[in-house]
Design a protein around this motif. Structure first.
Motif, PDB file in Angstrom:
ATOM      1  N   THR A   1      19.784  34.566 135.362  1.00 47.58           N
ATOM      2  CA  THR A   1      19.886  33.672 136.514  1.00 47.58           C
ATOM      3  C   THR A   1      18.922  32.499 136.359  1.00 47.58           C
TER       4      THR A   1
ATOM      5  N   ASP B   1      26.126  29.959 128.884  1.00 48.22           N
ATOM      6  CA  ASP B   1      25.596  31.194 129.450  1.00 48.22           C
ATOM      7  C   ASP B   1      26.108  32.310 128.537  1.00 48.22           C
TER       8      ASP B   1
ATOM      9  N   VAL C   1      24.958  35.416 128.539  1.00 47.79           N
ATOM     10  CA  VAL C   1      24.404  36.669 129.079  1.00 47.79           C
ATOM     11  C   VAL C   1      25.268  37.873 128.705  1.00 47.79           C
TER      12      VAL C   1
ATOM     13  N   SER D   1      19.925  37.580 128.681  1.00 46.60           N
ATOM     14  CA  SER D   1      19.125  38.469 129.509  1.00 46.60           C
ATOM     15  C   SER D   1      19.028  39.848 128.844  1.00 46.60           C
TER      16      SER D   1
HETATM   17  N1  PLP Z   1      25.340  35.158 133.779  1.00 55.36           N
HETATM   18  C1  PLP Z   1      26.234  36.123 133.545  1.00 55.36           C
HETATM   19  C2  PLP Z   1      27.491  35.802 132.780  1.00 55.36           C
HETATM   20  C3  PLP Z   1      25.991  37.426 133.996  1.00 55.36           C
HETATM   21  O1  PLP Z   1      26.888  38.394 133.751  1.00 55.36           O
HETATM   22  C4  PLP Z   1      24.796  37.701 134.711  1.00 55.36           C
HETATM   23  C5  PLP Z   1      24.544  39.050 135.243  1.00 55.36           C
HETATM   24  O2  PLP Z   1      25.421  39.847 135.439  1.00 55.36           O
HETATM   25  C6  PLP Z   1      23.887  36.653 134.911  1.00 55.36           C
HETATM   26  C7  PLP Z   1      24.200  35.398 134.438  1.00 55.36           C
HETATM   27  C8  PLP Z   1      22.589  36.896 135.607  1.00 55.36           C
HETATM   28  O3  PLP Z   1      21.700  37.560 134.753  1.00 55.36           O
HETATM   29  P1  PLP Z   1      20.398  38.313 135.315  1.00 55.36           P
HETATM   30  O4  PLP Z   1      20.866  39.560 135.976  1.00 55.36           O
HETATM   31  O5  PLP Z   1      19.573  38.599 134.112  1.00 55.36           O
HETATM   32  O6  PLP Z   1      19.712  37.364 136.235  1.00 55.36           O
END
Ligand code: PLP
Length: 373
Positions: free
Chosen positions: A72, A173, A175, A196
């Motif tokens: 995030t 992103d 993640v 993350s």
């Molecule tokens: N972006 C994506 C694609 C995600 O799947 C997530 C979490 O599920 C996030 C951002 C947010 O990550 P974090 O939980 O580390 O803040």
């Protein structure tokens, strides 16, 4: 109860080997990496070790890796940081299926023209649709590497190539993709990428961003001089070590794990689709994360199925975990053209290498007994 955990896109279990690497930095080497004494220097060593492991794995320079508190923050940083340094351009192009950490933040930007590009019905944004929205006024193009709800891979490399030729910065992103792919930032061609640790068996509350040398971006957490003046706050050394080793261990077995998880996931999809309960797979069948199966169960409301699965010890998710508890239909599924009713009847199952074929058989028979009692 012995749970069957099929919610690995929400979070994953911390690898014990990762915890072992973190422990010294939670105990004896507890120092502040900004202190000038010996205990502080031990913390600096840990932070440097973590940064060089991550840099090497991503094919980046040591100075291009910044530790954050998670995905995030990385997403917020990209949008708000680029916006601070945007000069006289004022347009951002993003996909309409980004995570809420991007979408909400982008919606709140003031004085910015925001263009959101929709995906096709298969959950993939067409590269040409995306790049045709990029023009001379655009200072940032942002497209996630893999979607968190349906797992579809997005054409980030093509978008980067185009944007590079137009002098537009690209953020991705990553993640969900980190831990599922061997990401090489140079090959991908992006200017900035976030991820993350808790998505690939690392600890929660720590992430990192890659920021290509020379990229103009402002900081968003101000105060201290940490992370080369870009991100204030006492460094989370144990977290950074945890992230680095989680990624290192992940890469060591990635090819085998990927094959196992893909086969297991396909076995699940085939079994569910053959049950004759009106189930359908959401999103492209092949061009998706190995661990993702997002299924529309037209015979039952998603929340009700999720609740009954939980009673039977099966952990899955209604679209994004972040919107669980809210009855809003998934914005991703709606953008793909699903009706509100169908979007609310869709469940995300995300697997890991710890899941077994026996578990899949049990889950399939539980689903069958819930829908066709
Ligand atoms: N972006 C994506 C694609 C995600 O799947 C997530 C979490 O599920 C996030 C951002 C947010 O990550 P974090 O939980 O580390 O803040």
């Amino acid at each position: 109860m012995n749970y069957i955990y099929l919610d690995n896109a929400s979070t994953t279990k911390l690898d014990k080997k990762v915890l072992e690497k973190m422990m010294p930095y939670l105990t004896d080497n507890f120092g502040n990496a900004n202190s000038v004494h010996g205990i502080g220097r031990n913390a600096v060593k840990g932070l440097d070790e973590a940064r060089s492991i991550v840099a090497e794995l991503l094919n980046a320079d040591f100075n291009e890796i910044y530790f954050t508190s998670g995905g995030t923050e990385g997403d917020n940083w990209a949008l708000n940081g680029f916006t601070k340094a945007r000069g006289n351009k004022n347009k951002i192009v993003i996909s309409s299926i980004e995570h809420s950490a991007m979408l909400k933040t982008a919606n709140e930007l003031k004085g910015v023209e925001l263009v959101k590009v929709k995906p096709s019905a298969n959950g993939i944004v067409d590269a040409k649709d995306f790049t045709s929205a990029v023009d001379n006024n655009t200072y940032l193009a942002s497209l996630m590497l893999a979607n968190n709800e349906v797992g579809t891979f997005q054409p980030v490399k093509e978008v980067s190539e185009y944007c590079k030729s137009k002098g537009v910065s690209v953020f991705t992103d990553a993640v969900q993709a980190m831990g599922a792919l061997e990401i090489d930032v140079k090959d991908l061609g992006v200017d900035m990428l976030s991820f993350s640790a808790h998505k690939f068996n690392g600890p929660k509350g720590v992430g990192a961003v890659y920021i290509k040398n020379g990229t103009k971006i402002g900081g968003i957490i101000t105060g201290g001089h940490q992370e080369r003046e870009k991100r204030g706050g006492t460094s989370n050394v144990a977290g950074a070590i945890g992230l680095a080793y989680a990624l290192k261990f992940n890469r060591e077995t990635l090819n085998n794990d990927k094959k196992y998880i893909t086969d297991l996931r396909n076995y699940f999809i085939d079994k569910i689709l053959s049950l004759d309960i009106g189930a359908k797979l959401n999103g492209d069948r092949d061009n998706r994360l190995p661990n993702n199966a997002n299924i529309l169960f037209s015979a039952i409301v998603g929340e009700s199925l999720l609740y009954k699965l939980d009673i039977n010890g099966v952990c899955a998710s209604l679209g994004a975990a972040c919107s669980a508890g809210s009855i809003d239909p998934s914005h991703v599924l709606k953008e793909m053209g699903l009706s509100d009713v169908d979007a609310k009847s869709s469940i995300r199952f995300t697997f890991s290498k710890e899941n077994t074929y026996d578990e899949i058989d049990r889950v399939v028979s539980i689903i069958k007994s819930i829908i066709k009692p």
